[in-house]
Design a protein around this motif. Sequence first.
Motif, PDB file in Angstrom:
ATOM      1  N   VAL A  73       0.836  -1.206   0.000  1.00 43.62           N
ATOM      2  CA  VAL A  73       0.000   0.000   0.000  1.00 43.62           C
ATOM      3  C   VAL A  73       0.868   1.251   0.000  1.00 43.62           C
ATOM      4  O   VAL A  73       0.573   2.238  -0.697  1.00 43.62           O
ATOM      5  CB  VAL A  73      -0.953  -0.010   1.211  1.00 43.62           C
ATOM      6  CG1 VAL A  73      -1.658   1.337   1.362  1.00 43.62           C
ATOM      7  CG2 VAL A  73      -1.984  -1.133   1.061  1.00 43.62           C
ATOM      8  N   GLU A  74       1.958   1.225   0.766  1.00 47.51           N
ATOM      9  CA  GLU A  74       2.877   2.366   0.787  1.00 47.51           C
ATOM     10  C   GLU A  74       3.419   2.664  -0.612  1.00 47.51           C
ATOM     11  O   GLU A  74       3.666   3.824  -0.956  1.00 47.51           O
ATOM     12  CB  GLU A  74       4.059   2.075   1.725  1.00 47.51           C
ATOM     13  CG  GLU A  74       3.714   2.090   3.201  1.00 47.51           C
ATOM     14  CD  GLU A  74       4.903   1.666   4.051  1.00 47.51           C
ATOM     15  OE1 GLU A  74       6.044   1.618   3.517  1.00 47.51           O
ATOM     16  OE2 GLU A  74       4.696   1.355   5.230  1.00 47.51           O
ATOM     17  N   HIS A  75       3.583   1.606  -1.407  1.00 45.09           N
ATOM     18  CA  HIS A  75       4.107   1.769  -2.766  1.00 45.09           C
ATOM     19  C   HIS A  75       2.991   1.851  -3.800  1.00 45.09           C
ATOM     20  O   HIS A  75       3.231   1.632  -4.979  1.00 45.09           O
ATOM     21  CB  HIS A  75       5.074   0.629  -3.085  1.00 45.09           C
ATOM     22  CG  HIS A  75       6.422   0.796  -2.453  1.00 45.09           C
ATOM     23  ND1 HIS A  75       7.478   1.408  -3.092  1.00 45.09           N
ATOM     24  CD2 HIS A  75       6.870   0.469  -1.214  1.00 45.09           C
ATOM     25  CE1 HIS A  75       8.530   1.433  -2.291  1.00 45.09           C
ATOM     26  NE2 HIS A  75       8.192   0.873  -1.151  1.00 45.09           N
ATOM     27  N   GLY A 153       0.125   3.187  -8.505  1.00 44.06           N
ATOM     28  CA  GLY A 153       1.161   2.993  -9.489  1.00 44.06           C
ATOM     29  C   GLY A 153       1.042   1.622 -10.136  1.00 44.06           C
ATOM     30  O   GLY A 153       1.473   1.415 -11.266  1.00 44.06           O
ATOM     31  N   VAL A 154       0.457   0.684  -9.369  1.00 45.75           N
ATOM     32  CA  VAL A 154       0.139  -0.657  -9.863  1.00 45.75           C
ATOM     33  C   VAL A 154      -1.311  -0.938  -9.517  1.00 45.75           C
ATOM     34  O   VAL A 154      -1.717  -0.788  -8.363  1.00 45.75           O
ATOM     35  CB  VAL A 154       1.052  -1.728  -9.232  1.00 45.75           C
ATOM     36  CG1 VAL A 154       0.630  -3.126  -9.679  1.00 45.75           C
ATOM     37  CG2 VAL A 154       2.522  -1.469  -9.562  1.00 45.75           C
ATOM     38  N   LEU A 155      -2.105  -1.343 -10.494  1.00 42.48           N
ATOM     39  CA  LEU A 155      -3.507  -1.684 -10.269  1.00 42.48           C
ATOM     40  C   LEU A 155      -3.708  -3.150 -10.627  1.00 42.48           C
ATOM     41  O   LEU A 155      -3.495  -3.558 -11.771  1.00 42.48           O
ATOM     42  CB  LEU A 155      -4.425  -0.802 -11.123  1.00 42.48           C
ATOM     43  CG  LEU A 155      -5.926  -1.110 -11.030  1.00 42.48           C
ATOM     44  CD1 LEU A 155      -6.440  -0.923  -9.595  1.00 42.48           C
ATOM     45  CD2 LEU A 155      -6.722  -0.233 -11.994  1.00 42.48           C
ATOM     46  N   LEU A 156      -4.120  -3.943  -9.641  1.00 41.68           N
ATOM     47  CA  LEU A 156      -4.375  -5.368  -9.815  1.00 41.68           C
ATOM     48  C   LEU A 156      -5.876  -5.603  -9.740  1.00 41.68           C
ATOM     49  O   LEU A 156      -6.502  -5.273  -8.729  1.00 41.68           O
ATOM     50  CB  LEU A 156      -3.673  -6.175  -8.713  1.00 41.68           C
ATOM     51  CG  LEU A 156      -2.194  -5.856  -8.474  1.00 41.68           C
ATOM     52  CD1 LEU A 156      -1.694  -6.589  -7.229  1.00 41.68           C
ATOM     53  CD2 LEU A 156      -1.361  -6.223  -9.691  1.00 41.68           C
ATOM     54  N   ALA A 157      -6.463  -6.145 -10.789  1.00 43.18           N
ATOM     55  CA  ALA A 157      -7.913  -6.350 -10.850  1.00 43.18           C
ATOM     56  C   ALA A 157      -8.204  -7.824 -11.105  1.00 43.18           C
ATOM     57  O   ALA A 157      -7.715  -8.403 -12.080  1.00 43.18           O
ATOM     58  CB  ALA A 157      -8.518  -5.483 -11.956  1.00 43.18           C
TER      59      ALA A 157
END
Length: 215
Positions: A73-75, A153-157
């Motif tokens: 989450v921090e990243h 910055g990264v989205l995982l769906a």
Amino acid sequence: MLTLQRVSVGYGDAPTVLRDVSVTLRPGRVLALTGSSGAGKTTLLNAMAGLLPPRDGTVTVDGQPLRDRDHAVEHRIVLVPQDNGLAPILTAAENLQVALVAGGMAASEARQQTAALLDRLGLSGQADQLVEELSGGQQQRTAIARGLALRGGVLLADEVTSELDAGNRQRVLDLLHDEARRGAAVVFATHDPEVAAACEAELHLVEGRAEIVRD
């Protein structure tokens, strides 16, 4: 940049689900994660999201070993889970606003952002409905709206179009590609070959292994 290098993952004392997976999530690209039911798509997303530590290999984010979900989450690694992860006793709008305010956004701006995203997903009329009152497809779109609102910055769906009609499926795909154009790395787990074909790259899972189909 999120990178998996020869990663093997599994749950508890159960047999290893995936072995020797290597992939780098590139900013500006939508990667389809495909495979039959039970192939390990959710397992791999959980490893990418910091929810499941690897048994072997390394998961790194910006060159650092990914420690856990808080570190992810921090990243700015955002996960939209298959079960949507929404609070059923809150409205669609409240689910977004709570996440935005928790991330440091002012309440007034959170309301504006929420209204705009729900509108883009065709949910303006459901903004004040409790999540438990929404259809499965409406819940999926609300979960996607919340994921987009967090601007990761990264989205995982994970299988987020399984209950959508063709029009809403295309709407979600367009928004995921918009996120990639914004500079995010997007990973979209799906069993739908048409949806996978609309992504720039594809990682296919079969018999505990991963192979790049398109890159």
